[in-house]
Design a protein around this motif. Structure first.
Motif, PDB file in Angstrom:
ATOM      1  N   ILE A  16       0.846  -1.201   0.000  1.00  0.00           N
ATOM      2  CA  ILE A  16       0.000   0.000   0.000  1.00  0.00           C
ATOM      3  C   ILE A  16       0.880   1.249   0.000  1.00  0.00           C
ATOM      4  N   PHE A  17       1.932   1.219   0.804  1.00  0.00           N
ATOM      5  CA  PHE A  17       2.895   2.329   0.841  1.00  0.00           C
ATOM      6  C   PHE A  17       3.456   2.590  -0.562  1.00  0.00           C
ATOM      7  N   ILE A  18       3.801   1.522  -1.265  1.00  0.00           N
ATOM      8  CA  ILE A  18       4.388   1.661  -2.605  1.00  0.00           C
ATOM      9  C   ILE A  18       3.369   2.274  -3.577  1.00  0.00           C
ATOM     10  N   ARG A  20       0.970   4.263  -2.939  1.00  0.00           N
ATOM     11  CA  ARG A  20       0.792   5.692  -2.640  1.00  0.00           C
ATOM     12  C   ARG A  20       1.993   6.503  -3.114  1.00  0.00           C
ATOM     13  N   GLU A  21       3.183   5.921  -3.024  1.00  0.00           N
ATOM     14  CA  GLU A  21       4.360   6.613  -3.550  1.00  0.00           C
ATOM     15  C   GLU A  21       4.250   6.799  -5.056  1.00  0.00           C
TER      16      GLU A  21
END
Ligand SMILES: Nc1nc2c(ncn2[C@@H]2O[C@H](COP(=O)(O)OP(=O)(O)O)[C@@H](O)[C@H]2O)c(=O)[nH]1
Ligand SMILES: [Mg+2]
Lengths: 301, 415
Positions: A16-18, A20-21
Motif C-alpha cells: 500500500i505504501f508503494i 501511494r508513492e
C-alpha cells in the motif's frame, strides 16, 4: 463500525505504501493487468490504498489474443465493478501489420511479442510508471529486481547498474523518455498471494481451480487440448484430466497441473505442500537459464 | 505470519551464496525443478558437489564470473517463521548493493573464511552493520572443513571481532559466533559431528529463535503523509484523509497531534483502513487518518503526538555512506529525500572520512569517494522534521540524489 485495534500485515502495508508513492511521484501511472492472480491481488491492494477514492490510474491489458476465455470475462466484470478505465492493446495488431513475426511450430508462443506492444502503448499514452505483479520469489533474475526499476526508452533493464534502494525510500526521479516499472508485491511469495486471496475472499478466474479439461502430455507437462492455440502433434493423445492452472499467462506457454483443489482452501493447502515451483509450469522460462533476464533487458514486464 | 529479514555480508568467496543455497536445501525449500537445474549445472561444470550459489546468482554476468553483483532476495519458511535473506555482493565496488540489502534487515550474518580470518571487507561490513544498528549479528566462521575444524582458528577470529565490537559506538548489538561449513552443511541446519568443542546452536536454530518484530523501530510515533485522499463523491464530499504509514509508535482516535512543520494542532478524528474504522492502529500499518479540524496538510508533512516532537531544522549533521562514482565534495548540491519528503540540500561541510576498521577518522578531506563513509553537514532548502537515526531509523535516515543523473548517490544517518 468496528472500533478495535488494527495491525496491518507487513507485506500488505508495504504494498500500500508503494502504491501511494507511485501516485505521489508520477504523473501517468498505469497498472499492467493480465487477469492473473498477482494482478488481481494488485488491484485489491490499490483499492485499499486509496479508499474511499477510486483507484486513481487505469488498468492496461496487453492481450496476446491467446488468453483463456475465463480470464477475459473475469477482467471485464472486475473493471465494471470498480469503475476504472481499462486499456487493451492487442499483440494481434502488430502481427497483422507485419511489425512483429509470429513464431510457429511446437513451442510457438506470443509471450515475447508482448514486449513490443507494451513499449508502443507506454509511448502512446506517455506512461511514466507501469505497476506490475512480478515477485522476487518467482525466478532468480526477478530476485534481483528493485521495487522502482528504471527503464530507458527501449524498456531496457540495466541489471548491473541498479539504483540502491535503502530503507523504504523510493527514488522515482527519471529523465524524459525513461519510465519506471514498479513492483508492489516484490516481497510476497506465491503462498503469500494465495493466502491473501483466501483471507480477503478475492474472486479469481475459475481456471485456477481444479476442473475437467481435455489435455495432452508433452515433455512431462500437461497442455490444454481445448483450443487451437496450443500446437499439438497428431500422435499426442488427448485425455480428459482433472487439472488446474497455477499461473495464467498466454495459453500457449502455460501448462496445467493435476489437481483436486476445487476451492481456495484446497489451493492454499496444495501450494503449501508443493514440490514444484510456480514457473516450473512455464515453458517460456525453460528455453534457457537466462530466459527471464534476457526478456527483461528487452523491456518485458 | 511474521517475516524475519536477514542480510548476509562478507568478502568475495567467503561462501555467502553457498550458505543460502545450503539453507534452502537443508530446509527443503528448493523445489524439485530448481534442484534439478542446480544438479544439472553442477554436473556440466564438472563439480562433484552441488554448487548452491547457482540458486541465487541470478544474472548471466554473475554466473559467468562466479560472483554476486547485486542483491538477490531469497524467500523460505519453516513451520514457525518466514524468512527473507538478502544475498549480497562481497566486492568492494558493489558495497552499495550490500548496504541496499542490509538497510531493511533485522538481523545480519557476516561470513568469514576460516582460512583467511578477518580481512578488509569484514571490517567494512561489520562497520556498516554497526552504522545501520542491526540488532542481531551472527559471525559465521565458514569453511571450517578446510582448517580441520580447528577450535583455535575459530577462537582467534572470535577474539578479533569482539575487539572490534568493543570499539563500536553501538552497544546494543547481540553478537553470536558459529563455526560452520556451508558447503558440507556443518552447523547450518544440522549439528556438526566434526566440532564437539562447539556447544552452541546451529545457524538455523539461532535464526528461528530471533524476534521478527523490529524492536529497533520502537520509538515515538511519526506519521509522514504520503498523499491526501479526496474522493470528491457525494457520499464523501468533505472527506480529507491523510494516507501514510505509521512509524515508531501507535496512533489512537482522540490523540492530540501536531502537523509539522507548521506546528498547527488538531485531534485524530478517525483511523481508516479500507472500508473499516478503527480505534487504534499499530506502528508499521499503512492507514488513512482524518483530523477534527480543517487544517492544512499536504504530502511531506508529518503528524506527531503533541508531546513527542522531533527536531525541525534547515540544517543537519549526518554520517553518510557514499554510493556514486562521482565523489562527494563540499559545496555540492543534491536533492534530499527524507522519508517521503523532498528538498534540496547543499553540503556545507565534509568533516571527516571514517575509517571502517574502527581506527579513527581522517579530518577535513577534500572529497568522499565511492564506498567511503564520512561525516557531513547539510543546509536544506526547507525545514525537515527529523530524529537522530539512533532514536528512530526511518525518521533518522535520508538519501541524496544527484540532480544531473537522478541517481541515488548516498545514504545518510542523522546524528
Ligand atoms: N570447502 C569449502 N568450500 C566452500 C564453503 N563455502 C563455500 N565454499 C566455496 O567457496 C567458493 C565461493 O563461494 P560463494 O558462495 O560463491 O561465495 P560468495 O562470494 O561469498 O557468495 C565456492 O567455490 C564454494 O564452493 C565451505 O564451507 N567449505
Ligand atoms: Mg555470492
Amino acid at each position: 463500525m468496528s472500533k478495535e485495534t488494527i495491525q496491518v500485515d507487513a507485506l500488505e502495508s508495504e504494498a500500500i505504501f508503494i502504491f501511494r508513492e507511485v501516485v505521489a511521484q508520477f504523473e501517468k501511472p498505469v497498472l499492467l493487468f493480465s487477469g492473473g492472480k498477482d494482478s488481481i491481488t494488485l488491484v485489491r491492494l490499490a483499492q485499499k490504498a486509496f479508499y474511499p477514492a477510486k483507484i486513481p490510474f487505469p488498468l492496461m491489458h496487453i492481450d496476446t489474443g491467446h488468453n483463456f476465455p475465463e480470464t477475459i470475462e473475469f477482467r471485464d466484470r472486475l473493471v465494471e465493478e470498480l469503475g476504472v478505465e481499462l486499456i487493451v492493446r492487442n499483440v494481434q495488431d502488430n502481427i497483422d501489420s507485419g511489425r512483429v513475426k509470429e513464431e510457429t511450430g511446437r513451442y510457438a508462443s506470443r509471450n515475447m511479442l508482448q514486449t513490443e506492444t507494451l513499449l508502443d502503448a507506454i509511448e502512446e499514452f506517455g506512461f511514466d510508471a507501469c505497476i506490475g505483479g512480478a515477485r522476487r520469489d518467482e525466478e532468480k533474475a526477478r530476485a534481483k529486481e528493485r521495487i522502482f526499476s528504471v527503464r530507458d526508452d527501449f524498456g531496457q533493464w540495466d541489471e548491473k547498474n541498479q539504483r540502491p534502494e535503502v530503507f523504504d525510500m523510493l527514488n522515482g526521479r527519471i529523465d524524459l523518455g525513461q519510465n519506471v516499472r514498479v513492483f508492489p508485491i516484490s516481497n510476497w511469495t506465491e503462498l503469500d498471494v494465495w493466502s491473501y486471496i483466501e483471507q480477503e475472499e478475492i474472486e479469481i478466474p475459475s481456471i485456477y481451480f481444479a476442473h475437467k479439461r481435455k489435455t495432452f502430455v508433452r515433455d512431462g507437462m500437461i497442455w490444454s487440448a481445448d483450443d487451437a492455440v496450443v500446437y499439438r502433434d497428431e500422435e499426442e493423445e488427448v485425455v480428459e484430466r482433472m487439472v488446474r492452472f497455477r499461473t495464467v499467462g498466454d495459453m500457449s506457454c502455460t501448462a496445467a497441473v493435476l489437481s483436486d483443489a476445487v476451492d481456495i482452501v484446497k489451493v492454499v493447502e496444495e501450494i503449501r505442500d508443493s514440490s514444484i515451483s510456480e514457473r516450473g509450469a512455464r515453458i517460456d522460462d525453460k528455453r534457457s537459464e537466462a530466459a527471464m533476464e534476457k526478456r527483461k533487458q528487452q523491456g518485458y514486464f | 505470519m511474521k517475516v524475519l529479514k536477514i542480510a548476509t555480508a562478507g568478502s568475495v568467496d567467503d561462501g555467502k551464496s553457498t550458505l543460502i543455497g545450503r539453507i534452502l536445501y537443508d530446509t527443503k525449500s528448493l523445489t524439485d525443478d530448481k534442484l534439478e537445474a542446480i544438479e544439472e549445472k553442477s554436473r556440466q561444470r564438472g563439480f562433484d558437489y552441488l554448487d548452491f550459489s547457482l540458486a541465487t546468482d541470478g544474472l548471466v554476468a554473475e554466473r559467468e564470473q562466479g560472483i554476486t553483483i547485486d542483491v538477490a532476495h531469497i524467500y523460505f519458511s519453516t513451520p514457525s517463521k518466514s524468512f527473507i535473506i538478502a544475498d549480497t555482493p562481497g566486492h568492494i565496488e558493489y558495497t552499495r548493493n550490500m548496504v541496499t540489502g542490509a538497510s531493511t534487515a533485522q538481523a545480519s550474518i557476516v561470513l568469514i573464511d576460516a582460512r583467511n580470518g578477518v580481512v578488509e571487507q569484514t571490517y567494512r561490513h561489520f562497520f556498516i552493520n554497526n552504522l545501520l544498528r542491526i540488532k542481531d549479528v551472527v559471525i559465521a566462521v565458514n569453511k571450517m572443513d578446510l582448517v580441520d575444524f580447528s577450535e583455535e582458528k575459530f577462537n582467534a577470529i572470535k577474539g578479533e571481532i569482539e575487539y572490534l565490537a568493543s570499539k563500536s559506538e553501538y552497544k546494543g548489538q547481540n553478537l553470536t559466533f558459529i563455526p560452520l561449513s556451508a558447503l558440507k552443511g556443518d552447523n547450518v541446519v544440522d549439528k556438526s559431528d566434526n566440532m564437539d568443542w562447539y556447544q552452541g546452536e546451529t545457524l538455523m536454530h539461532h535464526l528461528e529463535r530471533l524476534d521478527a518484530d523490529d524492536i529497533n523501530d520502537e520509538s515515538q510515533t511519526r506519521f509522514p503523509v504520503q498523499t491526501v485522499i479526496r474522493p470528491k463523491t457525494e457520499e464523501y464530499h468533505d472527506y480529507r484523509g491523510y494516507a501514510g504509514k505509521i512509524y515508531g509508535g501507535d496512533i489512537e482516535v482522540g490523540d492530540e497531534v501536531a502537523v509539522l512543520p507548521s506546528l498547527t494542532t488538531s485531534k485524530v478524528k478517525s483511523i481508516n483502513f479500507f472500508d473499516k474504522e478503527y480505534q487504534k492502529a499499530k506502528r508499521g500499518s499503512s492507514v488513512t487518518i482524518t483530523l477534527e479540524d480543517n487544517v492544512n496538510v499536504s504530502r511531506g508533512d508529518m503528524l506527531v503526538k503533541v508531546a513527542e516532537q522531533p527536531t525541525i531544522a534547515k540544517q543537519l549533521d549526518a554520517t553518510i555512506c557514499w554510493m556514486d562514482k562521482e565523489p562527494l565534495q563540499a559545496s555540492q548540491r543534491y536533492y534530499i529525500k527524507h522519508g517521503v519528503n523532498d528538498a534540496q540540500a547543499k553540503i556545507t561541510q565534509l568533516k571527516s572520512i571514517i575509517k571502517t576498521d574502527f581506527s579513527g577518522v581522517e579530518e577535513n578531506p577534500s572529497e568522499l569517494e565511492l564506498n567511503q563513509i564520512g561525516d557531513i553537514q547539510l543546509k536544506l532548502s526547507k525545514p525537515l522534521s527529523f530524529d537522530a537515526y539512533k532514536d528512530n531509523k526511518s525518521n533518522g535516515s535520508f538519501i541524496l540524489i544527484n540532480p544531473k543523473t537522478n541517481n541515488t548517490v548516498g545514504v545518510g544517518f542523522i546524528k
